[in-house]
Design an enzyme around this catalytic site. Structure first.
Site, short mmCIF file in Angstrom:
data_model
loop_
_atom_site.label_atom_id
_atom_site.label_comp_id
_atom_site.label_asym_id
_atom_site.label_seq_id
_atom_site.Cartn_x
_atom_site.Cartn_y
_atom_site.Cartn_z
CG HIS A 72 -2.00 -0.95 1.24
ND1 HIS A 72 -3.09 -0.86 2.06
CD2 HIS A 72 -2.22 -2.05 0.47
CE1 HIS A 72 -3.93 -1.86 1.82
NE2 HIS A 72 -3.40 -2.60 0.87
CE1 TYR A 201 -5.78 2.85 11.69
CE2 TYR A 201 -5.01 3.23 9.46
CZ TYR A 201 -4.91 2.57 10.67
OH TYR A 201 -3.92 1.63 10.85
N PRO A 293 -3.94 -1.24 18.99
CG PRO A 293 -5.72 -2.61 18.33
CD PRO A 293 -5.09 -1.97 19.52
CE LYS A 297 4.28 2.47 13.97
NZ LYS A 297 4.03 2.01 12.61
CE1 TYR A 385 -1.00 3.12 10.26
CE2 TYR A 385 -0.07 2.48 8.15
CZ TYR A 385 -1.02 2.31 9.14
OH TYR A 385 -1.96 1.31 9.02
#
Ligand code: FAD
Ligand code: PHB
Length: 395
Positions: A72, A201, A293, A297, A385
């Site tokens: 991605h 998200y 979560p 990570k 991220y």
């Protein structure tokens, strides 16, 4: 029986460590209290940082990951009915994340372990560890109805948050830092083709929701629920109804619906044990630290821990230097705390907390508006991220 490194737990941390040690010619025995099938089928993480993917490829266990993993370039933040794209690759000089189920990682590592012929015992009972402050630490357990004892130069506690290694450390030798969150995640796997190529998200008035996936045919979805929520209270129809309310955007985007093949509720916690070592026992992965979560990570931190630990053990066996082993906890914790900070930040930015006011809701929307509108803020999000670098160069 004697081994150089006794490894408790065959999750990502234990299996990665076992293979890294194998590549260095170091013996290990892995003991796991669950069955092989249980470990392979346990549905958990899905997002691998670039560094974790690179590690698996370097170790020679990345072939299926390369073939079947979904790279991605970016992700979406969705709020106030709109999706906002964040181009991770462009913001981080071309780095990407890869969606590949943790259970697939575990399956590949079990296959690799089996091919080495080195010991990996499933369904062991009553595991205990002894004499961790001596050069002959011991692991005792029951296997196939027999009592076994292995003496070890070192023990790696890779047995997750609920394992026995951390609680075996004498009181007062280790400090715990902890925060619990007033919500959990209800997660499902659905047989439905993902309707977005990238993760979404979502911050919604009704609470957080996340759109993810496992393959071109399987969608993975989560939403925020009270921490003690009983999954039995949620029919499949009620789950879809809530998902659609939270995830659908004004342009009509929504997840594709399909049969739910797995569902469960996960609590959320931040936790750090410091130091990650007691004598000859080294804690790695979730046995030493837990992140909520939201930042994706946990598995990635476990991979970095064992990379440092394996290098330290290789240095020790090559020349008896304990330099890197002595620094193990400090090196890992520096990165762990930054991942804690990021995971906490993602969690508090995207969830609704009990008792929040409309002011808090609008402030959080403004936060998200800023994050998705400022290149500086997006760059900071992207580099975290994608995975922060280790501050040292390993051999
Ligand atoms: P574990 O996977 O917990 O493995 C520990 C092993 O030790 C287990 O197999 C256990 O059975 C075994 N064990 C326990 N006790 C004993 C004993 N007494 N004797 C022998 N064996 C024992 N992380 C990410 O990086 N990205 C994500 O997208 C992400 N999403 C997540 C989503 C959810 C819903 C959850 C729950 C977690 C998620 N995580 C994510 C976190 C990730 O799953 C964990 O951080 C990861 O599993 C840690 O690996 P580990 O090997 O340290 O521990
Ligand atoms: C997942 O796909 O399971 C997943 C993705 C991103 C997260 C957590 C879990 O932050």
């Amino acid at each position: 029986m004697h081994t150089q490194v006794g490894i408790i737990g065959a999750g990502p941390a234990g299996l990665l460590l076992g293979h890294l040690l194998h590549l260095e010619g170091i013996d290990s025995v892995i003991v796991e209290n669950r069955s092989r099938d249980y470990v392979i089928e346990r549905v958990r993480a899905g997002v691998l940082e670039q560094g974790t993917v690179d590690l698996m490829i370097r170790m020679g266990v990345g072939e299926r990951l390369r073939r079947e993993g979904l790279p991605h370039q970016g992700l979406y933040f969705s709020f106030a009915g709109r999706r906002h794209h964040i181009n991770l690759a462009e913001l981080t000089g071309g780095k990407t994340i890869t969606v590949y189920g943790q259970n697939e990682v575990v399956r590949d590592l079990i296959d690799a372990r089996t091919a080495t012929g080195r010991p990996l015992h499933f369904e062991v009972g009553h595991v205990t560890i002894h004499d961790m402050d001596s050069e002959r630490s011991k692991i005792r357990f029951e296997h196939n109805g027999r009592e076994e004892e292995i003496t070890c130069d070192f023990i790696a506690g890779c047995d997750g948050f609920h394992g026995i290694c951390r609680p075996s450390i004498p009181e007062g030798s280790i400090k715990h830092y902890e925060r619990e969150y007033p919500f959990g995640w209800l997660g499902i796997l659905a047989e439905a083709a993902p309707s977005s190529e990238e993760l979404v998200y979502t911050y919604h008035h009704r609470g957080f929701a996340l759109f993810s996936m496992r393959s071109p045919k399987i969608t993975r979805l989560y939403f925020q629920v009270p921490p003690e929520e009983d999954i039995a209270n949620w029919s499949d129809d009620a789950i879809w109804d809530e998902m659609l309310q939270r995830l659908t955007t004004r342009d009509g985007w929504q997840p594709a619906i399909g049969p739910i093949v797995q569902k469960g509720v996960t609590p959320m916690r931040s936790f750090v044990a410091e130091p990650m070592r007691y004598g000859r026992l080294f804690l790695a992965g979730d046995s030493a630290h837990i992140v909520p979560p939201t930042g994706a990570k946990g598995l990635n931190l476990a991979a970095t821990d064992v990379m440092v630990l394996a290098s330290g053990l290789a240095e020790y066996y090559a020349g008896r230097s304990t330099r890197l082993l002595d620094d193990y906890s400090d090196i890992c914790l520096r990165r762990v705390w930054k991942a804690q900070r990021f995971s906490w930040w993602m969690t508090q930015t995207l969830h609704r907390f009990p008792g929040e006011s409309e002011f808090d809701y609008r402030r959080q929307l403004a936060d998200l508006d800023y994050i998705t509108g400022s290149r500086a803020a997006m760059t900071s999000l992207a580099e975290n991220y994608i995975g922060l670098p280790l501050d040292i160069q390993l051999a």
